[in-house]
Write a protein that holds these residues in place. Structure first.
Motif, PDB file in Angstrom:
ATOM      1  N   LEU A   1     -10.485  17.143  26.818  1.00  0.00           N
ATOM      2  CA  LEU A   1     -10.856  17.122  25.522  1.00  0.00           C
ATOM      3  C   LEU A   1      -9.772  15.966  24.858  1.00  0.00           C
ATOM      4  O   LEU A   1     -11.272  16.129  23.556  1.00  0.00           O
ATOM      5  N   VAL A   2      -9.710  15.971  25.109  1.00  0.00           N
ATOM      6  CA  VAL A   2      -8.685  14.046  24.636  1.00  0.00           C
ATOM      7  C   VAL A   2      -9.685  13.391  24.128  1.00  0.00           C
ATOM      8  O   VAL A   2     -10.323  12.674  23.332  1.00  0.00           O
ATOM      9  N   TRP A   3     -10.690  13.035  25.309  1.00  0.00           N
ATOM     10  CA  TRP A   3     -11.764  11.242  25.618  1.00  0.00           C
ATOM     11  C   TRP A   3     -13.069  12.016  24.763  1.00  0.00           C
ATOM     12  O   TRP A   3     -13.744  11.535  24.235  1.00  0.00           O
TER      13      TRP A   3
ATOM     14  N   PHE B   1     -14.434   0.698  22.781  1.00  0.00           N
ATOM     15  CA  PHE B   1     -13.913   2.407  23.046  1.00  0.00           C
ATOM     16  C   PHE B   1     -12.054   2.055  23.803  1.00  0.00           C
ATOM     17  O   PHE B   1     -12.618   1.108  24.804  1.00  0.00           O
ATOM     18  N   PRO B   2     -11.628   2.598  23.372  1.00  0.00           N
ATOM     19  CA  PRO B   2     -10.295   2.526  24.952  1.00  0.00           C
ATOM     20  C   PRO B   2     -10.827   2.894  26.251  1.00  0.00           C
ATOM     21  O   PRO B   2     -11.730   3.523  26.310  1.00  0.00           O
ATOM     22  N   ASP B   3      -9.957   1.755  27.209  1.00  0.00           N
ATOM     23  CA  ASP B   3     -10.289   2.564  28.376  1.00  0.00           C
ATOM     24  C   ASP B   3      -9.300   3.257  29.122  1.00  0.00           C
ATOM     25  O   ASP B   3      -9.282   3.664  29.972  1.00  0.00           O
ATOM     26  N   TYR B   4      -7.863   3.423  28.096  1.00  0.00           N
ATOM     27  CA  TYR B   4      -7.112   3.998  29.057  1.00  0.00           C
ATOM     28  C   TYR B   4      -6.486   5.209  28.052  1.00  0.00           C
ATOM     29  O   TYR B   4      -6.375   4.795  26.759  1.00  0.00           O
ATOM     30  N   TYR B   5      -5.195   6.259  28.461  1.00  0.00           N
ATOM     31  CA  TYR B   5      -4.907   7.018  27.158  1.00  0.00           C
ATOM     32  C   TYR B   5      -3.493   7.266  27.431  1.00  0.00           C
ATOM     33  O   TYR B   5      -3.105   7.533  28.932  1.00  0.00           O
ATOM     34  N   VAL B   6      -2.742   6.750  27.404  1.00  0.00           N
ATOM     35  CA  VAL B   6      -1.087   7.398  27.517  1.00  0.00           C
ATOM     36  C   VAL B   6      -0.670   8.738  27.679  1.00  0.00           C
ATOM     37  O   VAL B   6      -0.772   9.067  26.404  1.00  0.00           O
TER      38      VAL B   6
ATOM     39  N   VAL C   1     -12.594  11.108  21.594  1.00  0.00           N
ATOM     40  CA  VAL C   1     -12.582   9.947  21.204  1.00  0.00           C
ATOM     41  C   VAL C   1     -14.055   9.755  20.802  1.00  0.00           C
ATOM     42  O   VAL C   1     -14.746   8.463  20.101  1.00  0.00           O
ATOM     43  N   LEU C   2     -15.187  10.111  21.688  1.00  0.00           N
ATOM     44  CA  LEU C   2     -16.560  10.470  21.792  1.00  0.00           C
ATOM     45  C   LEU C   2     -17.200  10.638  20.589  1.00  0.00           C
ATOM     46  O   LEU C   2     -18.281  10.481  19.682  1.00  0.00           O
TER      47      LEU C   2
ATOM     48  N   LYS D   1     -10.979   8.295  31.099  1.00  0.00           N
ATOM     49  CA  LYS D   1     -11.782   9.133  30.388  1.00  0.00           C
ATOM     50  C   LYS D   1     -12.739   9.979  32.134  1.00  0.00           C
ATOM     51  O   LYS D   1     -13.069  10.786  31.272  1.00  0.00           O
ATOM     52  N   ASP D   2     -12.527   9.868  32.740  1.00  0.00           N
ATOM     53  CA  ASP D   2     -13.022  10.822  33.850  1.00  0.00           C
ATOM     54  C   ASP D   2     -11.504  11.649  34.252  1.00  0.00           C
ATOM     55  O   ASP D   2     -11.782  12.140  35.285  1.00  0.00           O
TER      56      ASP D   2
END
Length: 309
Positions: free
Chosen positions: A104-106, A20-25, A109-110, A68-69
């Motif tokens: 919504l981006v996260w 699971f990724p930690d950050y989104y660019v 992913v989920l 994710k927050d």
């Protein structure tokens, strides 16, 4: 047996956590290189990163990462370190439409196979933008109070308050004189501005029924504009620089919403989707937008179109 099951659960958790990724660019300015076990490559907007990744910044480059927050970090050449050095206490927080977009981006992913019915029920609470929809029972959905538009057709949407589903739709002019009254057996009506002979100006609308439990008694108002006047108003809300990324487009849409230019915001969303094809979070933002202003059928159609692509 229990011990084996516990070990399996722990191993599965560790595998999922590692994947699971930690950050989104979210934003990239200039040239930023990411280095990890797979090698090095130039970072692009929309990528996901892990805490084990390292970043190398060219001169005058800058990067905005979100977690994710929907908290974000702005990094530059002074941050040529591994991402595991980032601390949550140093993060800043987005608000409004940007925060909703990043959530919504996260979500994508989920749960990339999110069901429309579930999505709809989750996003029909509260007002989408900064415009008040009503005062008491909040059964009047659209037009929102203060809507400004030059659209040839106007959608009217209200919540079901009558057991018999029999309503009377009332339209008043700016002076409060009743100019139109029509029985409607639905919670949706579309009227043509020209057929109603509505000139530019302010109008009020209200829904009444004989067997309603709770129904707003104060009408909401909307304004009919000429196309030229609407274009001028929209142009006055545009930023000084042309929009370059999703964030810029979202900020424009939010400005339009807060000024009750909902049809203009709707049109802007369409342009943004064409500009950034394949952006699932942006598509879901548009579906959420449509749902909150009563365009339910269109929202369902957009959802189906996205899922087929």
């Amino acid at each position: 047996m229990k011990r084996s099951l516990l070990i399996s659960i722990v191993l599965l958790y560790n595998v999922c956590s590692a994947q699971f990724p930690d950050y989104y660019v979210y934003l990239v300015k200039g040239n930023v290189t990411v280095s990890n076990q797979k090698g090095k490559h130039t970072l692009k907007q929309g990528e996901f990163l892990y805490k084990t990744d390292a970043l190398i910044f060219a001169d005058r480059s800058e990067l905005t990462l979100t977690n994710k927050d929907a908290d974000y970090f702005v990094l530059n050449a002074s941050n040529n370190v591994k991402l595991n050095s980032l601390q949550a206490k140093n993060a800043r927080s987005y608000a409004g439409i940007t925060k909703k977009y990043l959530n919504l981006v996260w979500d994508e992913v989920l749960d990339p196979n999110y069901d429309f019915t579930k999505f709809k029920s989750k996003n029909l609470t509260g007002v989408y933008g900064g415009v008040s929809r009503s005062d008491e029972c909040k059964n009047l959905v659209f037009p929102v109070n203060g809507l400004k538009t030059s659209s040839a057709d106007i959608n009217f949407k209200w919540l079901k308050t009558s057991a018999s589903n029999n309503y009377n739709f009332f339209l008043y002019d700016g002076a409060g004189n009743k100019i139109f009254n029509k029985p409607v057996q639905d919670t949706l009506a579309v009227f043509n501005v020209e057929q109603l002979q509505l000139r530019p100006g302010k109008y009020y609308w209200l829904i009444k029924s004989n067997d309603a439990i709770c129904e707003d008694e104060v009408p909401l108002y909307f304004e009919i504009l000429t196309r030229a006047d609407e274009d001028t108003l929209v142009e006055s809300l545009m930023p000084g620089q042309p929009p370059e990324n999703v964030n810029d487009e979202l900020e424009i849409i939010e400005r339009l919403e807060k000024n009750a230019l909902i049809y203009a915001a709707k049109e802007r969303f369409g342009n943004a989707l064409a500009k950034f094809p394949g952006n699932e979070a942006l598509n879901k933002m548009y579906v959420m937008f449509l749902l909150n202003y009563g365009f339910d059928d269109e929202a369902a159609q957009v959802w189906l179109t996205v899922k087929k692509s």
